[in-house]
Design a protein around this motif. Sequence first.
Motif, PDB file in Angstrom:
ATOM      1  N   ARG A   1      37.167  10.450  62.832  1.00  0.00           N
ATOM      2  CA  ARG A   1      38.637  10.435  62.763  1.00  0.00           C
ATOM      3  C   ARG A   1      39.073   9.517  61.634  1.00  0.00           C
ATOM      4  O   ARG A   1      38.467   8.464  61.419  1.00  0.00           O
ATOM      5  CB  ARG A   1      39.238   9.932  64.079  1.00  0.00           C
ATOM      6  CG  ARG A   1      39.071  10.917  65.221  1.00  0.00           C
ATOM      7  CD  ARG A   1      39.931  12.176  64.988  1.00  0.00           C
ATOM      8  NE  ARG A   1      39.672  13.218  65.953  1.00  0.00           N
ATOM      9  CZ  ARG A   1      38.754  14.192  65.819  1.00  0.00           C
ATOM     10  NH1 ARG A   1      38.005  14.251  64.750  1.00  0.00           N
ATOM     11  NH2 ARG A   1      38.597  15.123  66.745  1.00  0.00           N
ATOM     12  N   SER A   2      40.141   9.903  60.932  1.00  0.00           N
ATOM     13  CA  SER A   2      40.550   9.156  59.742  1.00  0.00           C
ATOM     14  C   SER A   2      42.047   8.886  59.748  1.00  0.00           C
ATOM     15  O   SER A   2      42.839   9.690  60.250  1.00  0.00           O
ATOM     16  CB  SER A   2      40.203   9.949  58.481  1.00  0.00           C
ATOM     17  OG  SER A   2      38.822  10.171  58.399  1.00  0.00           O
TER      18      SER A   2
ATOM     19  N   THR B   1      37.127   3.981  52.756  1.00  0.00           N
ATOM     20  CA  THR B   1      36.884   4.746  51.527  1.00  0.00           C
ATOM     21  C   THR B   1      37.960   4.463  50.485  1.00  0.00           C
ATOM     22  O   THR B   1      39.147   4.439  50.810  1.00  0.00           O
ATOM     23  CB  THR B   1      36.891   6.262  51.832  1.00  0.00           C
ATOM     24  OG1 THR B   1      35.892   6.538  52.806  1.00  0.00           O
ATOM     25  CG2 THR B   1      36.617   7.084  50.590  1.00  0.00           C
ATOM     26  N   ARG B   2      37.525   4.270  49.235  1.00  0.00           N
ATOM     27  CA  ARG B   2      38.450   4.004  48.121  1.00  0.00           C
ATOM     28  C   ARG B   2      38.301   5.100  47.075  1.00  0.00           C
ATOM     29  O   ARG B   2      37.188   5.565  46.816  1.00  0.00           O
ATOM     30  CB  ARG B   2      38.088   2.677  47.425  1.00  0.00           C
ATOM     31  CG  ARG B   2      38.025   1.489  48.351  1.00  0.00           C
ATOM     32  CD  ARG B   2      37.256   0.356  47.715  1.00  0.00           C
ATOM     33  NE  ARG B   2      35.822   0.623  47.638  1.00  0.00           N
ATOM     34  CZ  ARG B   2      34.956   0.340  48.621  1.00  0.00           C
ATOM     35  NH1 ARG B   2      35.366  -0.231  49.736  1.00  0.00           N
ATOM     36  NH2 ARG B   2      33.670   0.628  48.491  1.00  0.00           N
ATOM     37  N   LEU B   3      39.412   5.476  46.446  1.00  0.00           N
ATOM     38  CA  LEU B   3      39.355   6.363  45.278  1.00  0.00           C
ATOM     39  C   LEU B   3      39.125   5.467  44.068  1.00  0.00           C
ATOM     40  O   LEU B   3      39.911   4.554  43.819  1.00  0.00           O
ATOM     41  CB  LEU B   3      40.681   7.101  45.094  1.00  0.00           C
ATOM     42  CG  LEU B   3      41.137   8.056  46.192  1.00  0.00           C
ATOM     43  CD1 LEU B   3      42.458   8.694  45.784  1.00  0.00           C
ATOM     44  CD2 LEU B   3      40.084   9.138  46.436  1.00  0.00           C
ATOM     45  N   ASP B   4      38.059   5.721  43.318  1.00  0.00           N
ATOM     46  CA  ASP B   4      37.705   4.814  42.217  1.00  0.00           C
ATOM     47  C   ASP B   4      38.142   5.299  40.843  1.00  0.00           C
ATOM     48  O   ASP B   4      38.247   4.478  39.929  1.00  0.00           O
ATOM     49  CB  ASP B   4      36.188   4.588  42.212  1.00  0.00           C
ATOM     50  CG  ASP B   4      35.714   3.900  43.486  1.00  0.00           C
ATOM     51  OD1 ASP B   4      36.457   3.052  44.014  1.00  0.00           O
ATOM     52  OD2 ASP B   4      34.609   4.223  43.964  1.00  0.00           O
TER      53      ASP B   4
ATOM     54  N   HIS C   1      40.755   5.042  56.156  1.00  0.00           N
ATOM     55  CA  HIS C   1      39.912   4.400  57.171  1.00  0.00           C
ATOM     56  C   HIS C   1      39.401   5.481  58.118  1.00  0.00           C
ATOM     57  O   HIS C   1      40.205   6.220  58.693  1.00  0.00           O
ATOM     58  CB  HIS C   1      40.714   3.371  57.972  1.00  0.00           C
ATOM     59  CG  HIS C   1      41.293   2.287  57.110  1.00  0.00           C
ATOM     60  ND1 HIS C   1      40.542   1.245  56.650  1.00  0.00           N
ATOM     61  CD2 HIS C   1      42.543   2.114  56.604  1.00  0.00           C
ATOM     62  CE1 HIS C   1      41.303   0.455  55.906  1.00  0.00           C
ATOM     63  NE2 HIS C   1      42.528   0.958  55.861  1.00  0.00           N
ATOM     64  N   SER C   2      38.081   5.549  58.280  1.00  0.00           N
ATOM     65  CA  SER C   2      37.492   6.546  59.186  1.00  0.00           C
ATOM     66  C   SER C   2      36.602   5.822  60.191  1.00  0.00           C
ATOM     67  O   SER C   2      36.143   4.711  59.931  1.00  0.00           O
ATOM     68  CB  SER C   2      36.622   7.537  58.407  1.00  0.00           C
ATOM     69  OG  SER C   2      37.353   8.130  57.365  1.00  0.00           O
ATOM     70  N   ARG C   3      36.379   6.468  61.331  1.00  0.00           N
ATOM     71  CA  ARG C   3      35.493   5.851  62.320  1.00  0.00           C
ATOM     72  C   ARG C   3      34.786   6.943  63.125  1.00  0.00           C
ATOM     73  O   ARG C   3      35.353   8.013  63.340  1.00  0.00           O
ATOM     74  CB  ARG C   3      36.265   4.897  63.235  1.00  0.00           C
ATOM     75  CG  ARG C   3      37.290   5.552  64.101  1.00  0.00           C
ATOM     76  CD  ARG C   3      38.564   4.698  64.245  1.00  0.00           C
ATOM     77  NE  ARG C   3      39.645   5.526  64.800  1.00  0.00           N
ATOM     78  CZ  ARG C   3      40.501   6.194  64.043  1.00  0.00           C
ATOM     79  NH1 ARG C   3      40.440   6.168  62.734  1.00  0.00           N
ATOM     80  NH2 ARG C   3      41.423   6.946  64.605  1.00  0.00           N
ATOM     81  N   PHE C   4      33.557   6.644  63.524  1.00  0.00           N
ATOM     82  CA  PHE C   4      32.872   7.540  64.455  1.00  0.00           C
ATOM     83  C   PHE C   4      31.869   6.738  65.266  1.00  0.00           C
ATOM     84  O   PHE C   4      31.381   5.699  64.819  1.00  0.00           O
ATOM     85  CB  PHE C   4      32.201   8.721  63.718  1.00  0.00           C
ATOM     86  CG  PHE C   4      30.791   8.498  63.304  1.00  0.00           C
ATOM     87  CD1 PHE C   4      30.515   7.785  62.158  1.00  0.00           C
ATOM     88  CD2 PHE C   4      29.734   8.995  64.043  1.00  0.00           C
ATOM     89  CE1 PHE C   4      29.204   7.574  61.757  1.00  0.00           C
ATOM     90  CE2 PHE C   4      28.421   8.797  63.649  1.00  0.00           C
ATOM     91  CZ  PHE C   4      28.161   8.070  62.507  1.00  0.00           C
ATOM     92  N   THR C   5      31.631   7.217  66.482  1.00  0.00           N
ATOM     93  CA  THR C   5      30.734   6.518  67.392  1.00  0.00           C
ATOM     94  C   THR C   5      29.400   7.256  67.441  1.00  0.00           C
ATOM     95  O   THR C   5      29.361   8.484  67.600  1.00  0.00           O
ATOM     96  CB  THR C   5      31.382   6.415  68.790  1.00  0.00           C
ATOM     97  OG1 THR C   5      32.585   5.642  68.641  1.00  0.00           O
ATOM     98  CG2 THR C   5      30.469   5.731  69.790  1.00  0.00           C
ATOM     99  N   VAL C   6      28.331   6.509  67.293  1.00  0.00           N
ATOM    100  CA  VAL C   6      26.984   7.089  67.265  1.00  0.00           C
ATOM    101  C   VAL C   6      26.550   7.414  68.696  1.00  0.00           C
ATOM    102  O   VAL C   6      26.593   6.534  69.569  1.00  0.00           O
ATOM    103  CB  VAL C   6      25.987   6.089  66.632  1.00  0.00           C
ATOM    104  CG1 VAL C   6      24.574   6.664  66.616  1.00  0.00           C
ATOM    105  CG2 VAL C   6      26.433   5.706  65.230  1.00  0.00           C
TER     106      VAL C   6
END
Length: 197
Positions: free
Chosen positions: A50-51, A124-127, A60-65
């Motif tokens: 989910r972001s 995550t960043r756009l570079d 910002h994203s996150r996931f549970t292993v």
Amino acid sequence: MSRVSQPWPPVAVEPAVPHPKAPVAGTELGVHFNECFGCGDEADAGLHLRSTVGEGQVVHSRFTVTAAHQGAPGLAHGGLLACAFDEALGSAVGNLMRRPAVTGKLETDFRRPVPVGSTLFIETRLDGVAGRKIYVSADGHLDAADGPIAVSARALFIVVAFDHFSTHGDPEALEKLAAQHEKNQREREERGWEINP
Ligand SMILES: CCCCCCCCCCCCCC(=O)SCCNC(=O)CCNC(=O)[C@H](O)C(C)(C)COP(=O)(O)OP(=O)(O)OC[C@H]1O[C@@H](n2cnc3c(N)ncnc32)[C@H](O)[C@@H]1OP(=O)(O)O
């Protein structure tokens, strides 16, 4: 072994300017395709990542292993973690730049083991952008947004024409994807009304 890596981005770039209609900071990004292994609700063993859009050019994203994500007993599989970063980085490119793009190159740096049951918080960043090339990078923090960095990644996404997906992909699934995109837009607009009636 030295962890010194090559300069990033590896070529001269222009700043990555988000699309004028890019979702604003605080927006929860919906599932882009229900059957996507990275984010889809219908991918049972998938990552269900989910972001949310952050300030600046950040997502910002996150996931549970889970146990379905193991390599060694009790630990996330490295390739699967790379998949999570592909999804997080791709979501940042797709949603902020709003240009169809595919992963050309993805580099991961595994710094700590990621146990089953832990949640990875990926920033995550756009570079930068050089023609069709979009450079992005991310850090994955263990169990909190400011937790220790377990995995870092850098990627090159290449902007493609829409026929990349219709030529090489599944046209029926593409229709589902278009429907999902419209649903996401509608839900965002409805949420906007709740906030600013
Ligand atoms: C609002 C919308 C929301 C949407 C949300 C979406 C979320 C999505 C989340 C899901 C996320 C999951 C996402 C996924 O999983 S995407 C699935 C995984 N990726 C693929 O399947 C891509 C397969 N590859 C290709 O189709 C082609 O090779 C592409 C299209 C990438 C390029 O073939 P094309 O013939 O078109 O272009 P080109 O070869 O002239 O290259 C163009 C430029 O790029 C440079 N280059 C290329 N490759 C590399 C490389 N490896 N390292 C360094 N550089 C590379 C190249 O030198 C050239 O540079 P320059 O000469 O211009 O300087």
